[in-house]
Design a protein around this motif. Sequence first.
Motif, PDB file in Angstrom:
ATOM      1  N   ALA A  32       0.981   4.784 -14.877  1.00  0.00           N
ATOM      2  CA  ALA A  32       1.866   5.347 -13.695  1.00  0.00           C
ATOM      3  C   ALA A  32       1.744   4.883 -12.706  1.00  0.00           C
ATOM      4  CB  ALA A  32       0.389   6.261 -13.744  1.00  0.00           C
ATOM      5  N   LEU A  33       1.653   4.300 -11.996  1.00  0.00           N
ATOM      6  CA  LEU A  33       2.098   3.356 -11.072  1.00  0.00           C
ATOM      7  C   LEU A  33       3.172   2.472 -11.108  1.00  0.00           C
ATOM      8  CD1 LEU A  33       1.233   3.122  -7.821  1.00  0.00           C
ATOM      9  CD2 LEU A  33      -0.085   0.423  -9.286  1.00  0.00           C
ATOM     10  N   ALA A  34       3.023   2.063 -12.032  1.00  0.00           N
ATOM     11  CA  ALA A  34       4.708   1.298 -12.542  1.00  0.00           C
ATOM     12  C   ALA A  34       5.407   2.204 -12.835  1.00  0.00           C
ATOM     13  CB  ALA A  34       4.633   0.062 -13.811  1.00  0.00           C
TER      14      ALA A  34
ATOM     15  N   TYR B 258       5.753   4.962 -11.759  1.00  0.00           N
ATOM     16  CA  TYR B 258       5.618   5.352  -9.615  1.00  0.00           C
ATOM     17  C   TYR B 258       6.353   4.706  -9.326  1.00  0.00           C
ATOM     18  CZ  TYR B 258       4.950   7.167  -4.784  1.00  0.00           C
ATOM     19  OH  TYR B 258       5.340   7.671  -3.914  1.00  0.00           O
ATOM     20  N   ASP B 259       6.590   3.737  -9.033  1.00  0.00           N
ATOM     21  CA  ASP B 259       7.041   2.526  -8.403  1.00  0.00           C
ATOM     22  C   ASP B 259       9.021   2.259  -8.719  1.00  0.00           C
ATOM     23  OD1 ASP B 259       4.972   2.095  -6.338  1.00  0.00           O
ATOM     24  OD2 ASP B 259       4.357   0.418  -8.061  1.00  0.00           O
TER      25      ASP B 259
ATOM     26  N   ARG C  81       0.692  -0.825   0.352  1.00  0.00           N
ATOM     27  CA  ARG C  81      -0.180   0.251  -0.349  1.00  0.00           C
ATOM     28  C   ARG C  81       1.056   1.049   0.339  1.00  0.00           C
ATOM     29  NH1 ARG C  81      -5.630  -0.656   2.648  1.00  0.00           N
ATOM     30  NH2 ARG C  81      -6.056  -2.882   2.620  1.00  0.00           N
TER      31      ARG C  81
ATOM     32  N   LEU D  83      -1.027   2.864   7.795  1.00  0.00           N
ATOM     33  CA  LEU D  83       0.194   3.383   7.705  1.00  0.00           C
ATOM     34  C   LEU D  83       1.855   3.740   8.510  1.00  0.00           C
ATOM     35  CD1 LEU D  83      -1.531   7.229   6.424  1.00  0.00           C
ATOM     36  CD2 LEU D  83      -0.525   5.150   5.662  1.00  0.00           C
TER      37      LEU D  83
ATOM     38  N   ARG E 172       6.333   7.537   5.265  1.00  0.00           N
ATOM     39  CA  ARG E 172       5.092   7.190   5.011  1.00  0.00           C
ATOM     40  C   ARG E 172       4.589   8.178   4.348  1.00  0.00           C
ATOM     41  NH1 ARG E 172       3.486   2.109   6.569  1.00  0.00           N
ATOM     42  NH2 ARG E 172       5.715   1.042   6.847  1.00  0.00           N
ATOM     43  N   ALA E 173       4.831   9.781   5.720  1.00  0.00           N
ATOM     44  CA  ALA E 173       3.823  10.479   4.679  1.00  0.00           C
ATOM     45  C   ALA E 173       4.660  11.286   3.684  1.00  0.00           C
ATOM     46  CB  ALA E 173       4.480  11.714   6.259  1.00  0.00           C
ATOM     47  N   SER E 174       5.709  11.314   3.414  1.00  0.00           N
ATOM     48  CA  SER E 174       6.585  11.539   1.883  1.00  0.00           C
ATOM     49  C   SER E 174       6.037  10.439   0.672  1.00  0.00           C
ATOM     50  CB  SER E 174       7.216  11.378   2.015  1.00  0.00           C
ATOM     51  OG  SER E 174       8.059  10.686   2.414  1.00  0.00           O
ATOM     52  N   ASP E 175       5.815   9.880   0.992  1.00  0.00           N
ATOM     53  CA  ASP E 175       5.169   8.928   0.005  1.00  0.00           C
ATOM     54  C   ASP E 175       3.367   9.388  -0.346  1.00  0.00           C
ATOM     55  OD1 ASP E 175       4.148   6.883  -1.646  1.00  0.00           O
ATOM     56  OD2 ASP E 175       4.394   5.066  -0.452  1.00  0.00           O
ATOM     57  N   PRO E 176       3.502   9.864  -1.327  1.00  0.00           N
ATOM     58  CA  PRO E 176       2.120  10.637  -2.144  1.00  0.00           C
ATOM     59  C   PRO E 176       0.969   9.555  -2.791  1.00  0.00           C
ATOM     60  CG  PRO E 176       3.431  10.971  -3.283  1.00  0.00           C
ATOM     61  CD  PRO E 176       4.673  10.550  -2.911  1.00  0.00           C
ATOM     62  N   VAL E 177       1.396   8.457  -2.962  1.00  0.00           N
ATOM     63  CA  VAL E 177       0.545   7.113  -3.955  1.00  0.00           C
ATOM     64  C   VAL E 177      -0.204   6.208  -2.361  1.00  0.00           C
ATOM     65  CG1 VAL E 177       0.899   8.077  -5.949  1.00  0.00           C
ATOM     66  CG2 VAL E 177       2.296   5.437  -4.894  1.00  0.00           C
ATOM     67  N   ALA E 178       0.366   6.313  -1.535  1.00  0.00           N
ATOM     68  CA  ALA E 178       0.043   5.447   0.072  1.00  0.00           C
ATOM     69  C   ALA E 178      -1.368   5.502  -0.020  1.00  0.00           C
ATOM     70  CB  ALA E 178       0.728   5.139   0.837  1.00  0.00           C
ATOM     71  N   VAL E 179      -2.387   4.092   0.285  1.00  0.00           N
ATOM     72  CA  VAL E 179      -4.028   4.128   0.681  1.00  0.00           C
ATOM     73  C   VAL E 179      -3.131   3.170   2.052  1.00  0.00           C
ATOM     74  CG1 VAL E 179      -3.592   4.575  -1.982  1.00  0.00           C
ATOM     75  CG2 VAL E 179      -3.323   2.175  -1.196  1.00  0.00           C
TER      76      VAL E 179
ATOM     77  N   TRP F 167       6.502  14.968  -8.751  1.00  0.00           N
ATOM     78  CA  TRP F 167       5.435  14.342  -9.007  1.00  0.00           C
ATOM     79  C   TRP F 167       4.488  14.908  -9.467  1.00  0.00           C
ATOM     80  CZ3 TRP F 167       6.492   9.969 -11.336  1.00  0.00           C
ATOM     81  CH2 TRP F 167       5.559   9.285 -11.709  1.00  0.00           C
TER      82      TRP F 167
END
Lengths: 182, 308
Positions: free
Chosen positions: B14-16, B18-19, A17, B137, B126-133, A101
């Motif tokens: 986009a996710l790929a 980003y990752d 996640r 956390l 965690r807080a610096s990960d903009p696409v964390a869902v 980004w």
Amino acid sequence: MEPLHVRCAAFARGLCRSRSDADDLYQESLLRAFTRLDALRDEAAFRTWMYRIVISVHRNQLRKDFIRRLSPFHMPRSELARLAGHGDDVSIETLYRSTDWSPEAAEAARRARAALAALPTAQREAIVLFEIEGMLVAEIAAIQSVSESAVKSRLARGRERMRAHYGITSADAIPAAAGDPT
Amino acid sequence: MSTVDKFVAADLVALAAYDRRELPSFADSLVRLPIEEGSAPHLELLPLAHSYALRVGQGVWGAAALACVWVLMVFMHVPMDWQHKAFVRDTLDQGSNVMLVWLFATAIAGYARRFAEQRFTRFVSRASDPVAVGSHLVDDVEPWSISFRIAGVTSLVVLFGVVLSMVENHTLFWFPTVPLPSSHPGSWNFLAADFLLDPENSSYDLERLRDLRIAMVLISALAVVIGRSYVRQGRLARILREARVRWIAIFLSVVLLVAAFDLSALHVNRDQSWILTIVTALGAGSFLVSVASFAVKRGGGVEAANQD
């Protein structure tokens, strides 16, 4: 291992996640792989073996989530944001501020992450391996230790759930391309 | 990306992408520390201290526990005057108390480590990960680890010991008594009412109760040590990891130890003490297997993958 590094690290990120979760997962998987290297009988199957370790470690961590949620140390997201200096605003615009980004790309990635996170673990693994890593069904079957038909079933159900997550009906779906296992 | 809807596929692309951004280097992945540089360097002492405590504890206390269990099991059933065993029993009693302190200290160190790592390092990345869902956390490096298992086992053992201590010290009179007169010798009752009603003339053998309490503490420590240190792989580990084995062992240990407790609490005819010996040994063995099974369960997935 180094040639596999980028793909495995990215694969771990696809399963988790958040990046931090994924980097922890990848690190743990690497350590497990090194400590169990002598158990690898067929060196030609190293890639499959490594992916299987990532999946195994990930599943183990998911099992622990249940216990973790009972922990008094669990910190709500709002508290995290407050400690990180973001106050109560945890919107994606706030979070992306410190990176280069673009908001649109970050939003697209976040949507995909959320859709993947909504999938059951086995379906998420299959989707990431097939759609993002570009693996063949036979390879995924070997990694997940299931039959090819089971992988096809997971892929089909996973796609259906992702469509549902996006609010897309089956009628809107594009025709299956050549080589589609389903 | 051709097999999912275009919109979904675009997001997956986009996710790929980003990752694959800012991936840690291979070398960094190998040496990446859970505590980020400059955030709280003094906290590195906690994992270090915890790891050190575990290593020292497993080696020294494991050997000590093994020796103590063996000595205890022998002395419990050697046909000699109980008075002559007083020194051995007192020594073992003190040893088990030290063992409990070690178990608690290890568990507290584990909790402190986990708390520190979560509180001071996790939220930063965690807080610096903009696409964390998702809501999970807060994670940890070593959740549900040996510390938690030790804490769980220790809690049970301490509860067991506290109840027995209260019985020994005659402080359990607040316990609601049940009308079970001493005219029912041999009744399978955990806390016999005749002791509660008339401790001076109770049929319970308090010395043996204390022996059992000591044995439980030492066996718990031994099982954790065996499970974590010596049975991590191989056929025995695979057997111990079986859920069926674990639950059967738990069931047997409960039944047999309660039986042993009652048998030892009631004065068993010296000529029949072999029954108590066998029941106690089987119960202790089952208990050891069940705790070792829980201890060895962690990390099963990877080893399962290696078996293929």
